[in-house]
Design a protein around this motif. Structure first.
Motif, short mmCIF file in Angstrom:
data_model
loop_
_atom_site.label_atom_id
_atom_site.label_comp_id
_atom_site.label_asym_id
_atom_site.label_seq_id
_atom_site.Cartn_x
_atom_site.Cartn_y
_atom_site.Cartn_z
N SER A 213 0.83 -1.21 0.00
CA SER A 213 0.00 0.00 0.00
C SER A 213 0.87 1.26 0.00
CB SER A 213 -0.92 -0.03 1.22
OG SER A 213 -1.63 1.16 1.35
N GLN A 214 2.05 1.17 0.61
CA GLN A 214 2.96 2.32 0.65
C GLN A 214 3.57 2.65 -0.72
OE1 GLN A 214 5.81 2.61 3.89
NE2 GLN A 214 4.56 1.31 5.20
N ARG A 215 3.45 1.71 -1.67
CA ARG A 215 4.00 1.97 -3.01
C ARG A 215 3.12 2.94 -3.79
NH1 ARG A 215 7.38 -2.71 -3.93
NH2 ARG A 215 7.73 -2.17 -6.09
N VAL A 216 1.84 3.02 -3.44
CA VAL A 216 0.86 3.72 -4.29
C VAL A 216 1.12 5.23 -4.34
CG1 VAL A 216 -1.59 4.18 -4.67
CG2 VAL A 216 -0.87 1.93 -3.88
N ALA A 217 1.31 5.86 -3.17
CA ALA A 217 1.52 7.31 -3.13
C ALA A 217 2.79 7.68 -3.91
CB ALA A 217 1.61 7.80 -1.68
N ASP A 218 3.85 6.89 -3.75
CA ASP A 218 5.09 7.12 -4.49
C ASP A 218 4.86 7.03 -5.99
OD1 ASP A 218 7.25 7.69 -2.83
OD2 ASP A 218 7.43 5.61 -2.17
N PHE A 219 4.05 6.08 -6.40
CA PHE A 219 3.75 5.80 -7.80
C PHE A 219 3.07 6.99 -8.48
CE2 PHE A 219 1.97 2.99 -11.22
CZ PHE A 219 3.10 2.24 -11.47
N LEU A 220 2.35 7.80 -7.68
CA LEU A 220 1.58 8.93 -8.22
C LEU A 220 2.48 10.11 -8.62
CD1 LEU A 220 -1.29 9.88 -8.90
CD2 LEU A 220 -1.56 10.66 -6.56
N ASP A 221 3.75 10.06 -8.18
CA ASP A 221 4.73 11.08 -8.61
C ASP A 221 4.27 12.50 -8.25
OD1 ASP A 221 6.94 12.20 -9.92
OD2 ASP A 221 5.90 12.30 -11.85
N VAL A 222 3.99 12.73 -6.97
CA VAL A 222 3.53 14.06 -6.53
C VAL A 222 4.72 14.96 -6.19
CG1 VAL A 222 1.28 13.30 -5.67
CG2 VAL A 222 3.26 13.25 -4.13
N LYS A 223 4.47 16.27 -6.25
CA LYS A 223 5.48 17.27 -5.86
C LYS A 223 4.82 18.26 -4.91
CE LYS A 223 8.60 16.05 -9.16
NZ LYS A 223 8.04 14.74 -9.42
N THR A 231 -9.61 10.19 -4.58
CA THR A 231 -11.06 10.10 -4.85
C THR A 231 -11.81 9.09 -3.99
OG1 THR A 231 -10.70 8.45 -6.58
CG2 THR A 231 -10.70 10.77 -7.27
N CYS A 232 -11.11 8.05 -3.54
CA CYS A 232 -11.76 7.03 -2.69
C CYS A 232 -10.93 6.93 -1.42
CB CYS A 232 -11.82 5.67 -3.39
SG CYS A 232 -12.54 5.72 -5.05
N ALA A 233 -10.87 8.05 -0.68
CA ALA A 233 -9.86 8.21 0.37
C ALA A 233 -10.06 7.29 1.57
CB ALA A 233 -9.83 9.67 0.83
N GLY A 234 -11.31 6.91 1.87
CA GLY A 234 -11.56 6.10 3.06
C GLY A 234 -11.06 6.82 4.30
N ALA A 235 -10.38 6.06 5.18
CA ALA A 235 -9.84 6.67 6.41
C ALA A 235 -8.48 7.32 6.17
CB ALA A 235 -9.77 5.64 7.52
N GLY A 236 -8.03 7.31 4.91
CA GLY A 236 -6.96 8.22 4.52
C GLY A 236 -5.52 7.78 4.64
N GLY A 237 -5.26 6.47 4.67
CA GLY A 237 -3.86 6.02 4.74
C GLY A 237 -2.99 6.61 3.65
N LYS A 238 -3.52 6.63 2.42
CA LYS A 238 -2.71 7.12 1.30
C LYS A 238 -2.71 8.65 1.24
CE LYS A 238 -3.49 2.80 -1.12
NZ LYS A 238 -4.44 2.26 -0.14
N SER A 239 -3.80 9.30 1.66
CA SER A 239 -3.81 10.77 1.75
C SER A 239 -2.71 11.26 2.69
CB SER A 239 -5.16 11.28 2.29
OG SER A 239 -6.19 11.13 1.36
N LEU A 240 -2.57 10.58 3.82
CA LEU A 240 -1.56 10.97 4.81
C LEU A 240 -0.15 10.78 4.25
CD1 LEU A 240 -3.17 9.36 7.99
CD2 LEU A 240 -3.07 11.80 7.46
N GLY A 250 0.81 22.59 -0.88
CA GLY A 250 -0.18 22.29 -1.92
C GLY A 250 -1.48 21.86 -1.26
N GLN A 251 -2.30 21.12 -2.01
CA GLN A 251 -3.63 20.78 -1.50
C GLN A 251 -3.97 19.33 -1.85
OE1 GLN A 251 -6.88 22.59 -3.64
NE2 GLN A 251 -8.25 22.58 -1.87
N ILE A 252 -4.45 18.61 -0.85
CA ILE A 252 -4.98 17.26 -1.08
C ILE A 252 -6.47 17.31 -0.76
CG2 ILE A 252 -4.96 14.83 -0.36
CD1 ILE A 252 -1.98 15.36 0.50
N ILE A 253 -7.29 16.98 -1.76
CA ILE A 253 -8.74 16.92 -1.52
C ILE A 253 -9.09 15.44 -1.39
CG2 ILE A 253 -11.03 17.42 -2.45
CD1 ILE A 253 -9.64 19.77 -4.00
N GLY A 273 -0.14 15.71 11.91
CA GLY A 273 0.35 17.05 11.56
C GLY A 273 0.28 17.31 10.07
N ALA A 274 -0.69 16.67 9.39
CA ALA A 274 -0.87 16.87 7.94
C ALA A 274 -1.93 17.96 7.75
CB ALA A 274 -1.32 15.56 7.29
#
Length: 403
Positions: A213-223, A231-240, A250-253, A273-274
């Motif tokens: 699951s930790q690979r996904v956020a890296d895969f998105l190539d964010v800056k 879009t399907c954040a649930g309790a937000g593991g990947k948002s965090l 920046g902004q995470i919706i 602290g996010a």
């Protein structure tokens, strides 16, 4: 190992609720562990691990015990007996265990273990589907791996601490961890422990999150500074995780159809602290339409069968039905078609699931790319993670770019 009556009875009660009332194993175990304040960590771990074990091997054990659902109390004791005999645990002189046919149990185990659906304790339809989609050899390896107890993996929250420093902090609380090669933020626990009671957790220094699951956020190539929609954040593991990768800039919706999950995300974000996460409940289509053509990155961690996470949710084997899979594939495609519209030109999007089935993964991406909505997208790369290769959850992720 000596069996204690109150622990065995608590386990039988938990199994009755899981099997006969259709309750979720994790919730039942959580409730059961609160029953007696005098239980120590060993007692709790006996109840939790034995319950999960018998849930995991339900089909095999019930076949050996020759019992059928709904299980009566004596049926559950017979399944417990099978569990104990196969683990070489000496049975006490209780009426429930009188006349245990140990040789017959072991003989039946050897005989049934020759057939995959019994050996790996899965429903017929799941065994047939797995073989059809992955091929016999891969499915045999994969379902074996998914029957192993999942390791406890945590993610160091880089907004507050480095993984190296977290190892030292947890060691002071007598929790031993080690780094995972190729997973920059991940630590794995050497022994299972209640880490939610640690000061480190309460201070937001880490989150529990499987390595895959930790690979996904890296895969998105964010800056830092980007506008990202989960879009399907649930309790937000990947948002965090995204917030940490974006250094809070920046902004995470974070969107979800379940408001209670977003409440939990708010609590977690505060602890971590996010500060750059904003939650929005999808209570109508306007919420999505307002975001069309506005995001630099879109994450679709789509609802799925969850077949890649059976090692941590063994009761899903018995709750999942083939009709659900047909419905969920439709939902996945609808989500892809609709949520992809949130992306700006030149933006990137990840479609991910915790399933190992190509029909929920590669085939959904192919279908999308060949549709009207997907004609402006191209596939940059995708990754299929099998539990049998990685030792962690089965996962799939595809990175797409809007031309």
């Amino acid at each position: 190992m000596r069996l204690h009556r109150n622990l065995v009875f608590a386990t039988i009660d938990a199994l009755s609720e899981i099997f006969n009332e259709g309750s979720y194993a994790d919730k039942v175990i959580e409730k059961t562990l609160k029953r007696d304040k005098r239980w120590g960590s060993r007692d709790r771990s006996f109840i939790a691990e034995t319950t999960y074990d018998i849930v995991r091997w339900k089909r095999l054990y019930s076949e050996i015990a020759d019992v059928k659902q709904p299980f009566k109390r004596e049926d559950l004791f017979r399944m417990f007996t099978v569990w104990a005999v196969l683990r070489g645990i000496e049975l006490p002189d209780w009426p429930q265990f009188a006349g245990t046919p140990e040789r017959r149990i072991k003989g039946r185990f050897d005989e049934l273990s020759k057939t995959r659906k019994y050996r790996e304790s899965i429903p017929d339809w799941m065994d047939e589907l797995g073989e059809k989609e992955l091929g016999a050899d891969t499915w045999t390896r994969e379902i074996k791996a998914l029957n192993n107890q999942a390791p406890v993996v945590i993610r160091a929250n880089r907004l507050k601490i480095t993984p190296k420093d977290l190892v030292a902090v947890l060691a002071q609380e007598e929790i031993e961890t080690h780094n995972l090669k190729n997973y920059p933020d991940a630590l794995v626990l050497k022994e299972r422990a209640n880490i939610f009671k640690t000061k480190a957790f309460q201070n937001g220094l880490f989150e529990v999150q499987d390595a895959s699951s930790q690979r996904v956020a890296d895969f998105l190539d964010v800056k830092p500074g980007m506008r990202v929609v989960d879009t399907c954040a649930g309790a937000g593991g990947k948002s965090l995780h995204l917030a940490a990768l974006m250094e809070n800039k920046g902004q995470i919706i974070a969107l979800d159809i379940y408001g209670n999950k977003l409440k939990e995300l708010k609590r977690r974000a505060k602890r971590a602290g996010a500060h750059n996460i904003e939650t929005r409940s999808i209570d109508n289509n306007k919420v999505i339409k307002k975001l069309y053509n506005s995001a630099d990155r879109v994450l679709i961690d789509a609802p799925c069968s969850g077949l890649g996470v059976l090692s941590r949710n063994p009761d899903a084997k018995w709750k999942l039905q083939p009709e659900f899979l047909d419905k969920i594939r439709e939902t996945q495609q609808q989500i892809l078609q609709q949520y992809s519209k949130m992306l700006k030109k030149g933006g990137k999007m990840v479609y991910a699931t915790c399933s190992v089935l190509p029909s929920e993964n590669q085939k959904q991406v192919e279908f999308f790319l060949n549709s009207d909505e997907g004609k402006d997208f191209k596939l940059l790369k995708d990754e299929k993670i099998l539990s049998s290769d990685s030792g962690y959850d089965g996962f799939y992720m595809a990175l797409l770019e809007k031309k």
